[in-house]
Design a protein around this motif. Structure first.
Motif, PDB file in Angstrom:
ATOM      1  N   GLU A  18      30.638 -23.404  -0.150  1.00 31.96           N
ATOM      2  CA  GLU A  18      30.782 -24.722  -0.740  1.00 31.96           C
ATOM      3  C   GLU A  18      31.691 -24.586  -1.959  1.00 31.96           C
ATOM      4  O   GLU A  18      31.820 -23.514  -2.542  1.00 31.96           O
ATOM      5  N   LEU A  19      32.311 -25.693  -2.368  1.00 32.03           N
ATOM      6  CA  LEU A  19      33.283 -25.654  -3.458  1.00 32.03           C
ATOM      7  C   LEU A  19      32.698 -25.031  -4.722  1.00 32.03           C
ATOM      8  O   LEU A  19      33.322 -24.165  -5.332  1.00 32.03           O
ATOM      9  N   ASP A  20      31.516 -25.446  -5.144  1.00 40.74           N
ATOM     10  CA  ASP A  20      30.927 -24.900  -6.367  1.00 40.74           C
ATOM     11  C   ASP A  20      30.733 -23.397  -6.270  1.00 40.74           C
ATOM     12  O   ASP A  20      31.038 -22.667  -7.209  1.00 40.74           O
ATOM     13  N   ALA A  21      30.235 -22.920  -5.146  1.00 44.40           N
ATOM     14  CA  ALA A  21      30.020 -21.486  -4.955  1.00 44.40           C
ATOM     15  C   ALA A  21      31.350 -20.735  -4.931  1.00 44.40           C
ATOM     16  O   ALA A  21      31.464 -19.648  -5.493  1.00 44.40           O
ATOM     17  N   LEU A  23      34.230 -21.618  -6.422  1.00 47.57           N
ATOM     18  CA  LEU A  23      34.801 -21.574  -7.763  1.00 47.57           C
ATOM     19  C   LEU A  23      34.040 -20.599  -8.662  1.00 47.57           C
ATOM     20  O   LEU A  23      34.639 -19.884  -9.464  1.00 47.57           O
ATOM     21  N   GLN A  24      32.727 -20.540  -8.505  1.00 44.60           N
ATOM     22  CA  GLN A  24      31.941 -19.586  -9.290  1.00 44.60           C
ATOM     23  C   GLN A  24      32.291 -18.159  -8.893  1.00 44.60           C
ATOM     24  O   GLN A  24      32.369 -17.274  -9.739  1.00 44.60           O
ATOM     25  N   ARG A  52      37.653 -31.135 -16.452  1.00 40.56           N
ATOM     26  CA  ARG A  52      36.226 -30.850 -16.276  1.00 40.56           C
ATOM     27  C   ARG A  52      36.033 -29.342 -16.198  1.00 40.56           C
ATOM     28  O   ARG A  52      36.716 -28.659 -15.430  1.00 40.56           O
ATOM     29  N   HIS A  54      34.435 -26.619 -14.661  1.00 40.55           N
ATOM     30  CA  HIS A  54      33.769 -26.597 -13.368  1.00 40.55           C
ATOM     31  C   HIS A  54      32.969 -25.316 -13.123  1.00 40.55           C
ATOM     32  O   HIS A  54      31.922 -25.352 -12.502  1.00 40.55           O
ATOM     33  N   ALA A  55      33.484 -24.204 -13.590  1.00 40.40           N
ATOM     34  CA  ALA A  55      32.782 -22.932 -13.416  1.00 40.40           C
ATOM     35  C   ALA A  55      33.078 -22.064 -14.631  1.00 40.40           C
ATOM     36  O   ALA A  55      34.165 -22.121 -15.189  1.00 40.40           O
TER      37      ALA A  55
END
Length: 69
Positions: A18-21, A23-24, A52, A54-55
């Motif tokens: 997923e995008l959040d994972a 980027l992290q 923003r 984001h990570a």
């Protein structure tokens, strides 16, 4: 060693995250490879130009709060 971390990161980026994972993972890899005290990935909205955080990794809660505002 840094090359191994970069290759490991590249492999992780090919996995359907997923995008959040994703980027992290990028932030964590940069943190390990570059030996910085903190790494922040900001995204800029194309239309509004709003930035923003984001990570991130290595930021204190206060520093993160200041960057978000």
């Amino acid at each position: 060693m840094n090359r191994d971390l970069i290759l490991e990161s590249a492999t992780a980026l090919r996995i359907n995250l997923e995008l959040d994972a994703l980027l992290q993972e990028i932030v964590q890899s940069a943190f390990k490879c570059l030996d910085f005290g903190a790494v922040v990935l900001n995204l800029v909205h194309a239309d509004t130009r709003q930035v923003r955080v984001h990570a991130h990794i290595g930021l204190s809660d206060e520093a993160h709060r200041l960057l978000k505002d």
